[in-house]
Motif scaffolding. Structure first.
Motif, PDB file in Angstrom:
ATOM      1  N   SER A 272     -15.030   4.568  -0.111  1.00 13.69           N
ATOM      2  CA  SER A 272     -16.388   4.844  -0.592  1.00 13.69           C
ATOM      3  C   SER A 272     -16.412   4.734  -2.110  1.00 13.69           C
ATOM      4  O   SER A 272     -15.378   4.842  -2.765  1.00 13.69           O
ATOM      5  CB  SER A 272     -16.830   6.245  -0.175  1.00 13.69           C
ATOM      6  OG  SER A 272     -16.156   7.201  -0.962  1.00 13.69           O
ATOM      7  N   SER A 273     -17.589   4.534  -2.657  1.00 13.24           N
ATOM      8  CA  SER A 273     -17.629   4.339  -4.112  1.00 13.24           C
ATOM      9  C   SER A 273     -17.220   5.620  -4.824  1.00 13.24           C
ATOM     10  O   SER A 273     -16.643   5.573  -5.908  1.00 13.24           O
ATOM     11  CB  SER A 273     -19.003   3.863  -4.568  1.00 13.24           C
ATOM     12  OG  SER A 273     -19.974   4.815  -4.262  1.00 13.24           O
ATOM     13  N   ALA A 274     -17.486   6.766  -4.198  1.00 11.88           N
ATOM     14  CA  ALA A 274     -17.056   8.024  -4.805  1.00 11.88           C
ATOM     15  C   ALA A 274     -15.529   8.062  -4.909  1.00 11.88           C
ATOM     16  O   ALA A 274     -14.966   8.391  -5.959  1.00 11.88           O
ATOM     17  CB  ALA A 274     -17.568   9.208  -3.993  1.00 11.88           C
ATOM     18  N   LYS A 279     -10.484   7.533  -8.043  1.00 16.67           N
ATOM     19  CA  LYS A 279      -9.160   6.940  -8.202  1.00 16.67           C
ATOM     20  C   LYS A 279      -9.070   6.144  -9.498  1.00 16.67           C
ATOM     21  O   LYS A 279      -8.093   6.216 -10.246  1.00 16.67           O
ATOM     22  CB  LYS A 279      -8.852   6.011  -7.018  1.00 16.67           C
ATOM     23  CG  LYS A 279      -8.484   6.734  -5.734  1.00 16.67           C
ATOM     24  CD  LYS A 279      -8.542   5.781  -4.550  1.00 16.67           C
ATOM     25  CE  LYS A 279      -8.296   6.479  -3.234  1.00 16.67           C
ATOM     26  NZ  LYS A 279      -6.880   6.528  -2.854  1.00 16.67           N
ATOM     27  N   GLN A 280     -10.111   5.376  -9.752  1.00 19.53           N
ATOM     28  CA  GLN A 280     -10.135   4.540 -10.949  1.00 19.53           C
ATOM     29  C   GLN A 280     -10.103   5.411 -12.204  1.00 19.53           C
ATOM     30  O   GLN A 280      -9.404   5.107 -13.165  1.00 19.53           O
ATOM     31  CB  GLN A 280     -11.397   3.694 -10.915  1.00 19.53           C
ATOM     32  CG  GLN A 280     -11.513   2.709 -12.041  1.00 19.53           C
ATOM     33  CD  GLN A 280     -12.754   1.849 -11.876  1.00 19.53           C
ATOM     34  OE1 GLN A 280     -13.066   1.411 -10.776  1.00 19.53           O
ATOM     35  NE2 GLN A 280     -13.474   1.605 -12.954  1.00 19.53           N
ATOM     36  N   THR A 503     -23.578   4.314   4.573  1.00 17.60           N
ATOM     37  CA  THR A 503     -22.395   3.821   5.258  1.00 17.60           C
ATOM     38  C   THR A 503     -21.706   2.744   4.431  1.00 17.60           C
ATOM     39  O   THR A 503     -22.309   2.149   3.549  1.00 17.60           O
ATOM     40  CB  THR A 503     -22.785   3.243   6.635  1.00 17.60           C
ATOM     41  OG1 THR A 503     -21.711   2.491   7.129  1.00 17.60           O
ATOM     42  CG2 THR A 503     -23.986   2.321   6.527  1.00 17.60           C
ATOM     43  N   ILE A 504     -20.450   2.525   4.758  1.00 16.85           N
ATOM     44  CA  ILE A 504     -19.759   1.378   4.174  1.00 16.85           C
ATOM     45  C   ILE A 504     -19.686   0.316   5.249  1.00 16.85           C
ATOM     46  O   ILE A 504     -19.079   0.523   6.287  1.00 16.85           O
ATOM     47  CB  ILE A 504     -18.333   1.738   3.742  1.00 16.85           C
ATOM     48  CG1 ILE A 504     -18.391   2.821   2.684  1.00 16.85           C
ATOM     49  CG2 ILE A 504     -17.616   0.520   3.199  1.00 16.85           C
ATOM     50  CD1 ILE A 504     -17.031   3.312   2.277  1.00 16.85           C
ATOM     51  N   ALA A 505     -20.321  -0.769   5.022  1.00 15.07           N
ATOM     52  CA  ALA A 505     -20.308  -1.820   6.028  1.00 15.07           C
ATOM     53  C   ALA A 505     -20.569  -3.149   5.342  1.00 15.07           C
ATOM     54  O   ALA A 505     -20.968  -3.201   4.187  1.00 15.07           O
ATOM     55  CB  ALA A 505     -21.388  -1.557   7.071  1.00 15.07           C
TER      56      ALA A 505
END
Ligand code: ADP
Ligand code: MG
Length: 580
Positions: A272-274, A279-280, A503-505
């Motif tokens: 997910s972008s969060a 992490k980044q 969602t991630i899709a």
């Protein structure tokens, strides 16, 4: 306002980076310009600043910069970024409702907007193109311009429409609207091709040499890559990126490094972008030392002190290798770019060609099965968008994941669908019953309030699915988000609304009514397949050759044939050793 003042006022920076000022001046002088600048070099500002200052002194009818960019995720990022600086910007991409598009276009036509971002496949619609002509376009920016060339490594056929837009503008009698094309890397062929395709009035390329004084290119031919990885990471201190080809491996290698007491995390597009941001950020701050990542990691990343970029797997193109390796040593201090290579890589590389270009019959099957899966009937579907979970599709339809993925990309290039890789889609909602009827439902106060709020906020909510503002921008706490999710799910279960949670899709938009049988043109399949194989061959030659300076080989690939040996790569060093 001068460009420099705009730089300070809007973006808070004091100085231009190398080449930025030249590019901006060139555009403001009305010249078509192709700008080649390394990733992270600051290409966005090169069109954002001219657009902002041209609005200051050009007539009102030329205040808008049309920006074409391939990735919806990047587009959204940039628009949010501009809005955060109080600059008016709109975006149009597939998946938006008709109503939302109309509002965005109206804003650009009548409001004080400076930027309209569009995804290239929007340009395929004749109605949309006609609508564009009514807008006060003063310049066109083409980001990731290598996508326009079939010779490049990431050809997107809808990019070809950009040239037509420009002709249309001319026919309309508009003064020439300059084009600024931007890319991080392009071979000489691609450089020529971009200018031809975009209808440059004169050849005009601004570039910096690709030479990097502080980088040491190294290839390690090695059976046991894991051992070598640990060896290098313990010998060279500082921030590092390890590039791998697939997501599973990213996670595995990060774990393996942790087990060896090295600080590492992993990153890929399936998160997910969060999670990705977190992490980044940790890596950027130096909390995590090593990022093990797929090629999803890098766009817009601007960490100056990366000491080491290791490629655990061989990339498919020298261009992407150069870009990824080039993320080392932005601060100008010594940094290492290491490629780990062995015989198996060559075997695997061969398989990559068939993975990326599965047999045509197979691509046809993927088309049929995907349409069935999405319940699109023959002759229908045009304009509809779907969130697609590839794993689900493959499970239900008994398809292999990798080749299905490639097939969808091919179908996208061939114009049957627009396929976008996995990205996070905001929640969408539509109210299914008429406003008057809503009264008669037995609803809790919370439910009523929520529905009221939605109606106020999203005008088209009774006719189209509306994207809901992301939690990032609504200041909701996680608890509030969860509560809202529950309320919406409850309403959806009763059929009062349609609710598609965040969602991630992947997303698929049908760009042509479903056909009986697909046909893949040579430009989309055969020629591209051949080029892919050639690119791969050049990459393998880079890894295997023991005669020429590594950097020389890279630079020659980009058309710089007059470079001197770098004196630092493994081959130069070997030669020096022999001499001494
Ligand atoms: P590119 O598109 O070339 O990969 P971006 O436009 O995304 O690069 O810019 C990379 C980063 O550099 C951004 O965070 C941007 O704000 C920053 N940047 C660009 N120009 C300047 C400048 N003149 N001074 C300081 N930072 C800059
Ligand atoms: Mg960019």
């Amino acid at each position: 306002m001068s460009p420099r003042e705009a730089l300070k006022t809007y973006f808070g920076y004091d100085d231009f980076r190398p080449l930025q000022a030249e590019i901006i001046d060139s555009v403001l002088a009305g010249r078509d310009t192709l700008a080649l600048m390394a990733t992270g070099g600051g290409k966005s500002l090169c069109f954002q600043i001219p657009a902002l200052v041209m609005g200051e002194y050009l007539p009102e009818e030329r205040r808008l910069c049309l920006v074409v960019t391939p990735l919806i995720a990047l587009m959204k990022d940039q628009v949010e970024n501009l809005r955060a600086r109080d600059i008016r910007a709109a975006a149009i991409y597939s998946g938006m409702s008709y109503d939302q598009q109309r509002v965005a276009l109206d804003n650009c036509q009548f409001g004080p907007y400076h930027f309209l971002y569009v995804s290239p496949e929007r340009l395929e619609s004749e109605a949309f193109r006609q609508r564009l002509l009514q807008l006060p376009i003063g310049m066109i920016a083409v980001d990731e311009a290598h996508c326009i060339s079939a010779w490049g490594y990431d050809f997107r056929p809808p990019y070809l429409r950009i040239g037509e837009i420009r002709e249309l503008l001319l026919e309309k009698g508009q003064r020439e609207v300059p084009i600024l094309a931007l890319t991080a890397s392009a071979t000489p062929e691609v450089v020529r091709d971009i200018q031809v395709r975009l209808g440059f009035r004169e050849e005009h390329v601004l570039r910096k040499s690709y030479h990097r004084d502080n980088l040491q290119y190294i290839v390690r031919r090695i059976e046991d890559k894991d051992k070598q990885l640990i060896h290098i990471l313990t010998r060279v201190a500082g921030s590092a990126i390890v590039y791998v080809r697939n997501r599973k491996r990213a996670q595995e290698i990060a774990t393996f490094l942790n087990e060896n007491r090295l600080s590492a995390d992993y990153y890929h597009a399936g998160l997910s972008s969060a999670e990705r941001n977190q992490k980044q950020e940790a890596w950027k701050q130096g909390v995590t030392r090593i990022m093990v990542a797929t090629n999803a990691f890098g766009m817009g990343i601007d960490k100056p002190d990366v000491r080491l970029v290791i490629h655990y797997d061989i990339p498919s193109h020298l261009e992407s290798y150069y870009q990824e390796a080039g993320r080392a040593g932005r601060d100008g201090l010594t940094a290492f770019c290491v490629l780990l290579y062995n015989e198996q890589d060559k075997q695997k590389a061969r398989r990559r060609v068939t993975d990326s270009y599965p047999p045509k019959e197979f691509v046809g099957q993927v088309y049929d099965k995907t349409m069935d899966f999405l319940q699109v009937g023959l002759g229908s579907g045009l304009g509809h968008s779907f969130a697609l979970h590839i794993d689900q599709l493959c499970q239900v339809m008994h398809l292999p994941v990798i080749q299905t993925y490639s097939s969808l990309q091919l179908l996208s290039n061939a114009g049957f669908i627009h396929f976008e890789e996995e990205h996070e889609t905001a929640a969408r909602v539509r109210i299914n019953v008429a406003p008057q009827t809503l009264q008669s439902y037995d609803l809790s106060a919370e439910q009523r309030n929520l529905l009221q709020a939605l109606m106020r906020k999203y005008t088209g909510i009774f006719t189209d699915l509306q994207y809901m503002a992301d939690a990032k921008y609504t200041n909701q706490t996680p608890e509030e988000q969860e509560a809202q999710h529950q309320l919406l799910s409850g309403l959806a279960a009763r059929g009062i609304i349609t609710y598609l949670p965040r969602t991630i899709a992947c997303s698929v938009t049908i760009t042509r009514e479903r056909v009986d049988e697909i046909w893949l043109r040579p430009e989309v399949y055969d020629q591209r397949q051949q080029q892919f194989a050639e690119h791969l061959k050049a990459m393998i030659e880079y890894a295997e050759q023991t005669q020429f300076c590594r950097e020389q080989v890279l630079l020659a690939y980009f058309g710089e044939t007059d470079a001197k040996p770098c004196g630092k790569c493994d081959i130069c060093r070997e030669k020096l050793k022999i001499k001494n």
